[in-house]
Design an enzyme around this catalytic site. Structure first.
Site, PDB file in Angstrom:
ATOM      1  N   HIS A 143       0.824  -1.227   0.000  1.00  0.00           N
ATOM      2  CA  HIS A 143       0.000   0.000   0.000  1.00  0.00           C
ATOM      3  C   HIS A 143       0.852   1.267   0.000  1.00  0.00           C
ATOM      4  O   HIS A 143       0.420   2.307   0.492  1.00  0.00           O
ATOM      5  CB  HIS A 143      -0.948   0.048   1.215  1.00  0.00           C
ATOM      6  CG  HIS A 143      -1.692  -1.218   1.448  1.00  0.00           C
ATOM      7  ND1 HIS A 143      -2.936  -1.478   0.933  1.00  0.00           N
ATOM      8  CD2 HIS A 143      -1.343  -2.338   2.141  1.00  0.00           C
ATOM      9  CE1 HIS A 143      -3.334  -2.681   1.294  1.00  0.00           C
ATOM     10  NE2 HIS A 143      -2.379  -3.228   2.027  1.00  0.00           N
ATOM     11  N   SER A 264      15.440  21.290 -15.095  1.00  0.00           N
ATOM     12  CA  SER A 264      14.242  22.050 -15.426  1.00  0.00           C
ATOM     13  C   SER A 264      14.685  23.363 -16.061  1.00  0.00           C
ATOM     14  O   SER A 264      15.747  23.886 -15.730  1.00  0.00           O
ATOM     15  CB  SER A 264      13.457  22.309 -14.145  1.00  0.00           C
ATOM     16  OG  SER A 264      12.733  23.510 -14.264  1.00  0.00           O
ATOM     17  N   LYS A 270      16.563  21.209 -10.008  1.00  0.00           N
ATOM     18  CA  LYS A 270      15.896  19.955 -10.350  1.00  0.00           C
ATOM     19  C   LYS A 270      16.755  18.987 -11.166  1.00  0.00           C
ATOM     20  O   LYS A 270      17.534  19.393 -12.001  1.00  0.00           O
ATOM     21  CB  LYS A 270      14.621  20.263 -11.163  1.00  0.00           C
ATOM     22  CG  LYS A 270      13.590  21.059 -10.378  1.00  0.00           C
ATOM     23  CD  LYS A 270      12.483  20.184  -9.811  1.00  0.00           C
ATOM     24  CE  LYS A 270      11.695  19.495 -10.885  1.00  0.00           C
ATOM     25  NZ  LYS A 270      10.453  20.146 -11.172  1.00  0.00           N
ATOM     26  N   GLU A 277      10.145   8.535 -16.523  1.00  0.00           N
ATOM     27  CA  GLU A 277       8.788   9.049 -16.745  1.00  0.00           C
ATOM     28  C   GLU A 277       8.304   8.730 -18.149  1.00  0.00           C
ATOM     29  O   GLU A 277       7.154   8.330 -18.353  1.00  0.00           O
ATOM     30  CB  GLU A 277       8.763  10.569 -16.548  1.00  0.00           C
ATOM     31  CG  GLU A 277       9.003  11.014 -15.124  1.00  0.00           C
ATOM     32  CD  GLU A 277       9.200  12.521 -15.063  1.00  0.00           C
ATOM     33  OE1 GLU A 277       8.191  13.231 -14.934  1.00  0.00           O
ATOM     34  OE2 GLU A 277      10.354  12.980 -15.173  1.00  0.00           O
TER      35      GLU A 277
END
Ligand code: ARG
Length: 449
Positions: A143, A264, A270, A277
């Protein structure tokens, strides 16, 4: 006047099959001459001419012509220009219907090999990571809540198993793809004394198709590939999701190598895990490609229908997507570093050991359900007090159960993992066995295509 001819054109995408088409045609011409259906001389001209066509395409000198619609007509027409009337004999005892099916099967067999190689390389990187961090303990999750300590290697080898099943599925697909359709003609077979067994041997097919009507209209082998690719991308997407999570500041479990992150454009701090992704995102298109072809096939009457031309773009897209992902993954995994201190310290946090505490009480003779209740109370107590289980004194333990003893303090992440000493469990010796088996699998080629 509007020109509608573009609608039926497939040359801009089916030209990727040119090698397979030419290989099939050369084998067909040889067989025709062996059987005395065309003369040796004509066969010789055809075979030489096809060689020239191949060379022209390779050198980007081939005059592709959209008005000829597809690859097959482009090649045949060019052959005619190059060798004259003999070219007209190549299509004896053949139809574009069995020809295009042959091309797709030859192509699919080739990409299946590449696919399995890519999966093997990915498995090799997983085994590499498992070996590099073999005994590092990390939190295992259910979970997405910290659940029980596990070996990082065990986690990596879970993906090894998924990819092993994917390889199995692609091997299965290969078996069904490995059937020669040529000789089926347009749908009913051919009137010439062709030798299909010989063709199968020449072109490296295990067997010949049994029913001409089925052979020209069957695209199950593409669906098999797409279904296996969809499942494989789903696995890729799952590991990608973990890489995204683990490389976040919240987790800080891993660091990706520079090559596989991008900055970024506005936030200088970043390091985005774009490759993971995109692998996750590209899964969607492969699912779409599977659904697309299933839908094309649904409700098609026997035998060939032009709808079948729509099998190609989606299939090629799925192949390109999966192969590109399988090219990125082995190196991305290799370049990943694990923050061993962080994951092992989290694995040692006491609530991770709650199950072990219950098992401890069972060992002292308490029924599991009762032990579960005791530990639940303990955890609740610690939570409200802001304490770790290990911080409790013996007296405090005794308030919850008299069965607790001094040895309760020796429960650690290490003892917890070591206790899961059954086949398939995370105990270091079991994981070492598992790792050994994985390495053996990678060394044997019995699993490859
Ligand atoms: N371009 C066609 C395809 O991909 C080749 C077969 C055409 N056959 C026909 N009878 N029109 O399916």
């Amino acid at each position: 006047m509007t020109d509608y001819s573009n609608f039926t054109v497939s040359i801009h995408y089916d030209r990727r099959l040119y090698r397979h088409d030419i290989t099939g045609s050369i084998a067909h011409a040889r067989m025709l001459s062996k059987q005395g259906i065309i003369s040796e001389e004509d066969a010789g001209l055809i075979i030489d001419g096809l060689g020239k066509v191949r060379q022209e395409i390779l050198e980007d000198k081939f005059p592709w012509d959209a008005s000829l619609e597809d690859l097959h007509m482009n090649i045949e027409s060019r052959l005619h220009t190059l060798i004259g009337p003999a070219a007209g004999r190549l299509h004896t005892g053949r139809s574009r219907n069995d020809q295009v099916s042959l091309d797709m099967r030859l192509y699919t067999k080739e990409v299946l090999k590449e696919t399995v190689q890519g999966l093997r390389a990915t498995q090799r990187s997983l085994v590499g990571l498992a070996s590099r961090y073999q005994n590092v303990i990390m939190p295992g999750y259910t979970h997405l809540q910290r659940a029980q300590p596990v070996l990082f290697a065990h986690h990596m080898l879970a993906y090894f198993q998924m990819f092993q099943r994917d390889i199995d599925r692609f091997r299965d697909c290969y078996r069904r793809t490995d059937v020669l359709p040529l000789g089926s003609g347009a749908l009913a077979g051919v009137t010439y004394p062709t030798d299909r067994e010989h063709l199968a041997q020449e072109l490296g097919f295990r067997e010949i198709s049994a029913n001409s009507m089925d052979a020209v209209s069957d695209r199950d082998f593409l669906l098999d590939y797409l279904a296996a690719a969809a499942t494989c991308m789903m696995h890729m997407s799952r590991i990608s999701e973990e890489i995204v999570l683990w490389s976040s500041r919240e987790f800080q479990f891993i660091r990706l190598s520079e090559e596989f992150t991008t900055g970024s454009s506005i936030m200088p701090q970043k390091r985005n895990p774009d490759f993971a992704e995109l692998s996750r995102g590209k899964t969607g298109r492969v699912y779409g490609d599977l659904m697309g072809l299933l839908t094309v096939m649904k409700g098609l009457p026997l035998t060939y229908n032009r709808d079948l031309q729509e099998d190609k773009e989606g299939f090629f897209d799925a192949v390109d997507t999966l192969l590109a992902t399988l090219q990125v993954y082995p190196d991305m995994l290799k370049g990943l570093t694990l923050d061993e201190d962080r994951v092992s310290s989290l694995a040692g946090e006491s609530f991770m050991l709650a199950t072990d505490l219950a098992d401890y009480l069972v060992d002292k003779g308490m029924p599991f359900r009762e032990a579960y209740g005791v530990v639940k109370e303990l955890c609740r107590h610690c939570e409200t007090q802001g304490q770790e289980l290990q911080d409790l004194t013996m007296d405090e333990y005794h308030r919850f159960s008299a069965s607790f003893d001094q040895d309760v303090y020796s429960i650690t992440a290490e003892s917890s993992a070591a206790a899961r000493d059954n086949p398939g469990g995370t105990a270091p010796n079991r994981v070492a066995d598992e790792l050994g088996r994985a390495k053996e699998l990678l060394e044997s080629t019995a699993n490859d295509l």
